[in-house]
Design a protein around this motif. Structure first.
Motif, PDB file in Angstrom:
ATOM      1  N   VAL A  89      40.724  28.190  38.316  1.00  0.00           N
ATOM      2  CA  VAL A  89      41.601  28.759  39.334  1.00  0.00           C
ATOM      3  C   VAL A  89      41.697  27.855  40.549  1.00  0.00           C
ATOM      4  O   VAL A  89      40.718  27.338  41.039  1.00  0.00           O
ATOM      5  CB  VAL A  89      41.081  30.143  39.763  1.00  0.00           C
ATOM      6  CG1 VAL A  89      42.015  30.772  40.787  1.00  0.00           C
ATOM      7  CG2 VAL A  89      40.957  31.041  38.549  1.00  0.00           C
ATOM      8  N   GLN A  90      42.913  27.691  41.038  1.00  0.00           N
ATOM      9  CA  GLN A  90      43.171  26.804  42.154  1.00  0.00           C
ATOM     10  C   GLN A  90      44.038  27.510  43.193  1.00  0.00           C
ATOM     11  O   GLN A  90      44.641  28.544  42.940  1.00  0.00           O
ATOM     12  CB  GLN A  90      43.888  25.540  41.670  1.00  0.00           C
ATOM     13  CG  GLN A  90      43.172  24.852  40.515  1.00  0.00           C
ATOM     14  CD  GLN A  90      44.008  23.759  39.905  1.00  0.00           C
ATOM     15  OE1 GLN A  90      44.970  23.304  40.490  1.00  0.00           O
ATOM     16  NE2 GLN A  90      43.638  23.335  38.718  1.00  0.00           N
ATOM     17  N   ALA A  91      44.086  26.907  44.363  1.00  0.00           N
ATOM     18  CA  ALA A  91      45.042  27.284  45.404  1.00  0.00           C
ATOM     19  C   ALA A  91      44.720  28.599  46.077  1.00  0.00           C
ATOM     20  O   ALA A  91      43.608  29.080  46.064  1.00  0.00           O
ATOM     21  CB  ALA A  91      46.446  27.256  44.860  1.00  0.00           C
ATOM     22  N   GLU A  92      45.748  29.163  46.704  1.00  0.00           N
ATOM     23  CA  GLU A  92      45.538  30.234  47.668  1.00  0.00           C
ATOM     24  C   GLU A  92      45.426  31.620  47.048  1.00  0.00           C
ATOM     25  O   GLU A  92      45.012  32.550  47.707  1.00  0.00           O
ATOM     26  CB  GLU A  92      46.688  30.233  48.685  1.00  0.00           C
ATOM     27  CG  GLU A  92      46.709  28.989  49.554  1.00  0.00           C
ATOM     28  CD  GLU A  92      45.409  28.785  50.288  1.00  0.00           C
ATOM     29  OE1 GLU A  92      44.879  29.757  50.845  1.00  0.00           O
ATOM     30  OE2 GLU A  92      44.900  27.661  50.305  1.00  0.00           O
ATOM     31  N   ARG A  93      45.853  31.805  45.803  1.00  0.00           N
ATOM     32  CA  ARG A  93      45.737  33.121  45.203  1.00  0.00           C
ATOM     33  C   ARG A  93      44.263  33.490  45.054  1.00  0.00           C
ATOM     34  O   ARG A  93      43.464  32.672  44.597  1.00  0.00           O
ATOM     35  CB  ARG A  93      46.405  33.130  43.826  1.00  0.00           C
ATOM     36  CG  ARG A  93      46.569  34.547  43.270  1.00  0.00           C
ATOM     37  CD  ARG A  93      47.160  34.507  41.877  1.00  0.00           C
ATOM     38  NE  ARG A  93      47.596  35.828  41.475  1.00  0.00           N
ATOM     39  CZ  ARG A  93      47.816  36.173  40.212  1.00  0.00           C
ATOM     40  NH1 ARG A  93      47.648  35.299  39.254  1.00  0.00           N
ATOM     41  NH2 ARG A  93      48.234  37.387  39.918  1.00  0.00           N
ATOM     42  N   PRO A  94      43.854  34.710  45.439  1.00  0.00           N
ATOM     43  CA  PRO A  94      42.446  35.078  45.298  1.00  0.00           C
ATOM     44  C   PRO A  94      41.960  34.863  43.868  1.00  0.00           C
ATOM     45  O   PRO A  94      42.636  35.224  42.897  1.00  0.00           O
ATOM     46  CB  PRO A  94      42.445  36.567  45.680  1.00  0.00           C
ATOM     47  CG  PRO A  94      43.614  36.719  46.595  1.00  0.00           C
ATOM     48  CD  PRO A  94      44.658  35.779  46.061  1.00  0.00           C
ATOM     49  N   VAL A  95      40.784  34.290  43.743  1.00  0.00           N
ATOM     50  CA  VAL A  95      40.271  33.950  42.420  1.00  0.00           C
ATOM     51  C   VAL A  95      40.108  35.187  41.559  1.00  0.00           C
ATOM     52  O   VAL A  95      40.455  35.195  40.383  1.00  0.00           O
ATOM     53  CB  VAL A  95      38.917  33.226  42.550  1.00  0.00           C
ATOM     54  CG1 VAL A  95      38.446  32.749  41.201  1.00  0.00           C
ATOM     55  CG2 VAL A  95      39.017  32.080  43.515  1.00  0.00           C
ATOM     56  N   MET A  96      39.566  36.244  42.141  1.00  0.00           N
ATOM     57  CA  MET A  96      39.337  37.451  41.367  1.00  0.00           C
ATOM     58  C   MET A  96      40.652  37.999  40.827  1.00  0.00           C
ATOM     59  O   MET A  96      40.734  38.475  39.681  1.00  0.00           O
ATOM     60  CB  MET A  96      38.645  38.504  42.230  1.00  0.00           C
ATOM     61  CG  MET A  96      37.924  39.567  41.438  1.00  0.00           C
ATOM     62  SD  MET A  96      36.313  39.001  40.833  1.00  0.00           S
ATOM     63  CE  MET A  96      35.342  39.187  42.313  1.00  0.00           C
ATOM     64  N   GLU A  97      41.688  37.925  41.622  1.00  0.00           N
ATOM     65  CA  GLU A  97      43.003  38.399  41.190  1.00  0.00           C
ATOM     66  C   GLU A  97      43.525  37.574  40.018  1.00  0.00           C
ATOM     67  O   GLU A  97      44.047  38.113  39.036  1.00  0.00           O
ATOM     68  CB  GLU A  97      43.977  38.335  42.372  1.00  0.00           C
ATOM     69  CG  GLU A  97      45.365  38.862  42.074  1.00  0.00           C
ATOM     70  CD  GLU A  97      46.286  38.716  43.269  1.00  0.00           C
ATOM     71  OE1 GLU A  97      47.491  38.486  43.061  1.00  0.00           O
ATOM     72  OE2 GLU A  97      45.792  38.818  44.417  1.00  0.00           O
ATOM     73  N   SER A  98      43.384  36.257  40.112  1.00  0.00           N
ATOM     74  CA  SER A  98      43.811  35.388  39.016  1.00  0.00           C
ATOM     75  C   SER A  98      43.012  35.674  37.751  1.00  0.00           C
ATOM     76  O   SER A  98      43.562  35.714  36.648  1.00  0.00           O
ATOM     77  CB  SER A  98      43.636  33.916  39.419  1.00  0.00           C
ATOM     78  OG  SER A  98      44.452  33.579  40.504  1.00  0.00           O
ATOM     79  N   LEU A  99      41.712  35.856  37.909  1.00  0.00           N
ATOM     80  CA  LEU A  99      40.849  36.091  36.756  1.00  0.00           C
ATOM     81  C   LEU A  99      41.191  37.411  36.071  1.00  0.00           C
ATOM     82  O   LEU A  99      41.321  37.472  34.837  1.00  0.00           O
ATOM     83  CB  LEU A  99      39.391  36.086  37.207  1.00  0.00           C
ATOM     84  CG  LEU A  99      38.335  36.352  36.131  1.00  0.00           C
ATOM     85  CD1 LEU A  99      38.425  35.328  35.010  1.00  0.00           C
ATOM     86  CD2 LEU A  99      36.943  36.347  36.756  1.00  0.00           C
ATOM     87  N   THR A 100      41.340  38.472  36.835  1.00  0.00           N
ATOM     88  CA  THR A 100      41.649  39.763  36.221  1.00  0.00           C
ATOM     89  C   THR A 100      43.045  39.778  35.604  1.00  0.00           C
ATOM     90  O   THR A 100      43.258  40.406  34.565  1.00  0.00           O
ATOM     91  CB  THR A 100      41.523  40.907  37.255  1.00  0.00           C
ATOM     92  OG1 THR A 100      42.320  40.599  38.416  1.00  0.00           O
ATOM     93  CG2 THR A 100      40.079  41.078  37.693  1.00  0.00           C
ATOM     94  N   ALA A 101      43.987  39.059  36.201  1.00  0.00           N
ATOM     95  CA  ALA A 101      45.321  38.948  35.598  1.00  0.00           C
ATOM     96  C   ALA A 101      45.252  38.230  34.262  1.00  0.00           C
ATOM     97  O   ALA A 101      45.921  38.602  33.288  1.00  0.00           O
ATOM     98  CB  ALA A 101      46.268  38.217  36.548  1.00  0.00           C
TER      99      ALA A 101
END
Length: 681
Positions: A89-101
């Protein structure tokens, strides 16, 4: 997913625990969060992995093991799990949000191993995943429960041990474990009545703790079972209380201490020094950190510790089990070498990172990429120790020296985390800031933060000029050129690139090869300015230079730009070949930005060639990468118009309903499946 997980291969026989394995399988039909709770050395990890192996067919998207004993920073936990799943995961999106998506529509089993030092972050991670991903199950191993309402806790007990009057000793798992491990070091282990009674006595003395039994069995090469039991009896009597009863909770520590006494002075010293590594390490690192005049032959001593089961060997790496590492760390403190070894550990990874930077634009790129990804736990630990101890200048130097890892190997978000923290602790003016500033500018460009990218690059130029650092100044100019390219000013980008070329020449020796970043910027400036022929000429010449050096990363970036230029000239087949070559290398290096851009380009090419299904599928896959990785999207790096044109063309070719289905298929794919499809015909 194309992978079915990362379960490690069993290194030796799994003994016993039949009832526990059946119970775990049943519990996972009632809960999505199961914690295996127990003391150190009781076998929680081994049980969790065996249970996961036995039920892996229930999880089509795999069983994934996150070994967390070396992860000290709770802020990076979600990112570490994301990287494990192929989602750096990179950049400004929250990591947890990217992971759960990413996990939302997947059915997999996640094993979070050794969580007691990260109970809060692990609990937060578990809640987020279980809430956002309804088909994900989690097994936790920990000396402490997570304390969540949805958690079922299974206590892992030591093996039952035979009472003194037991007749059939072979039916006890503790005995079976001892014999299995003893035969590995001494194939002729005796099993007559006297020997078996001694082994039973030994297992009782060790309270059935599996790790303690394995440590004891490793000494059977030079001792009989009776001698072993007698020695251990003597050791425990030293810890007996006033009634002559052993201090049971000291079982494993006592066994570790007894094994320590059986080691040579050199083995004891290396055992202590190796405790500075948070997890796995290779022989070169062990030698670089631990070897000196007191310990001049680390490889031989390391081999001896492996033979005595103090150090475990896993492939080309080594590790100390947690309890053994804790004992070694205590001994290191007794020796007064704790701070010394922390400094040596830091200095080893700093010097190695500097060497990686020096050799990056050459034939060892893949070798260095493997080293950097493999050594992440040690790198993180070195940085975290510097920041926690107030060793801010060292943190700044190390974070800057790791520019290859942050800028070219997919660790953008983590690089931003460490570089920004280090810069915040060392104010200007300071010569150590020059390189981290241009690194921060590069990361901001990738993240689409144009304002920060420009300010960081300009500050780097100012710092580098003040301290006469021509290399840092040249790299800062390259990032300013990138800023101008992405803000549609190719003339200004060309001007900065030429300034960079002049400073690179001043920075290196007269016979040093010209940097590859300059012609790539000039080629992009030409392409973005409409001069496609000039861009193609520059890129083909640059490719030859890359091949002559054995360089891959810039060659792949050049191939991507070449694909854009060739496509613009109507040479579709050649553009497709160039984009595939770019994708193959960028994916091998785990460069997510380069991979996503190449897949987008291949989607455009497929649409122009009349393959609407392939174009729609690739557009969906690329969009999933941009969104799931939290990247700014192609609009921040290139024009969105070609992507829109490709989508319109694909819809015309196959119709809106078919386009939507193909797009959704691509968007639901795992990154590895997307790359494999994009590289195919």
């Amino acid at each position: 997913m194309t992978q079915c997980g990362n379960l490690p291969v069993e290194m030796n026989t799994f003994v016993g625990r039949t009832a526990e394995l059946d119970e775990i399988a049943k519990l996972l039909t009632r809960t999505r969060l199961l914690t295996l709770h127990g003391a150190g050395g009781v076998g929680k990890t081994r049980l969790a992995l065996k249970a996961a192996q036995s039920i892996r067919d229930d999880y089509p998207d795999g069983v994934w093991v996150a070994e967390l004993s070396s992860e000290m920073n709770g802020d990076l936990l979600a990112g570490a799990v994301a990287g494990l799943l192929g989602l750096p995961v990179q950049a400004e999106r929250p990591v947890m949000e990217s992971l759960t998506a990413f996990l939302a529509d997947r059915r997999l089993l996640l094993v979070l191993d050794t969580c007691e030092h990260l109970v809060g972050p692990c609990a937060e991670l578990a809640v987020a995943i279980l809430t956002g991903a309804p088909d994900v199950h989690i097994i936790v191993t920990s000396r402490q429960e997570l304390g969540l309402p949805l958690e079922i806790v299974k206590v892992v007990e030591p093996f039952p041990v035979p009472p003194p009057e037991a007749a059939d000793l072979a039916e006890y798992d503790a005995i079976s474990l001892f014999l299995d491990r003893a035969r590995a070091v001494a194939p002729g282990v005796r099993t007559d009545e006297r020997a078996m009674m001694a082994i039973a006595r030994l297992c009782r003395r060790l309270d059935g703790v599996p790790l303690a039994i394995e440590l004891a069995a490793s000494h059977m090469r030079g001792l009989s079972a009776t001698q072993l039991a007698d020695q251990l009896d003597d050791r425990f009597k030293l810890l007996a209380d006033g009634d002559g009863l052993p201090v049971r909770h000291h079982t494993l520590r006592t066994t570790a201490g007894w094994s320590h006494e059986l080691c040579t002075p050199a083995e004891r010293l290396l055992w202590a020094r190796l405790s500075v590594f948070p997890g796995a390490f290779d022989a070169e690192s062990a030698r670089g950190v631990c070897e000196d005049e007191r310990l001049p032959d680390v490889p031989d001593v390391l081999a001896s510790l492996v033979a005595k089961s103090v150090v475990a060997r896993v492939g080309d790496q080594y590790r100390l089990l947690d309890t053994i590492r804790e004992y070694g760390r205590d001994w290191l403190g007794e020796l007064g070498e704790g701070e010394l070894m922390v400094r040596r550990h830091r200095d080893h990874y700093l010097s190695t990172a500097l060497r990686m930077g020096t050799e990056w634009y050459g034939p060892r790129q893949l070798e260095w990429a493997c080293w950097a990804h493999r050594e992440l736990p040690n790198i993180r630990t070195a940085l975290d120790r510097c920041l926690a101890a107030g060793d801010h200048r060292a943190a700044l130097e190390l974070s800057g020296a790791l520019w290859v890892l942050w800028c070219y190997l997919g660790l953008v978000r983590e690089g931003r985390y460490y570089v920004d923290r280090a810069l915040a602790t060392v104010g200007a003016p300071d010569p150590a800031r020059s390189r981290p500033l241009w690194v921060a500018a590069h990361l901001a460009l990738i993240q689409g933060d144009m304002t920060l990218a420009r300010s960081r690059a300009e500050e780097s130029v100012e710092s580098a000029q003040h301290y006469g650092d021509a290399d840092a100044e040249a790299n800062a100019y390259i990032r300013l050129a990138g800023h101008r390219l992405l803000t549609a000013d190719p003339d200004a980008a060309r001007s900065y690139a030429l300034r960079a070329a002049a400073r690179f020449r001043e920075a290196g020796p007269p016979d040093s090869p010209a940097p590859l970043s300059v012609p790539l910027v000039l080629a992009m400036a030409a392409a973005f300015g409409g001069d496609l022929d000039e861009a193609v000429e520059i890129l083909r010449e640059t490719r030859l230079r890359c091949e002559a050096r054995g360089e891959l990363s810039h060659r792949a970036l050049g191939d991507y730009i070449l694909s854009l230029a060739l496509f613009g000239r109507g040479e579709v087949a050649e553009a497709s070949a160039a984009a595939r070559e770019a994708l193959e290398v960028k994916w091998r290096l785990r460069d997510m930005v380069g991979s996503a851009l190449a897949i987008d380009q291949l989607a455009r090419i497929a649409a122009s060639a009349g393959d609407g299904y392939r174009a729609a599928w690739l557009l969906g896959a690329a969009q999933r990468i941009w969104i799931a990785f939290g990247l700014p999207g192609p609009g921040a790096l290139t024009s969105t118009e070609p992507r829109q044109i490709a989508a319109v063309r694909a819809t015309e070719l196959i119709g809106e309903a078919a386009y939507t289905r193909a797009y959704e298929e691509g968007a639901a794919s795992h990154i590895e499946a997307a790359v494999a499809y994009a590289l195919g015909d």
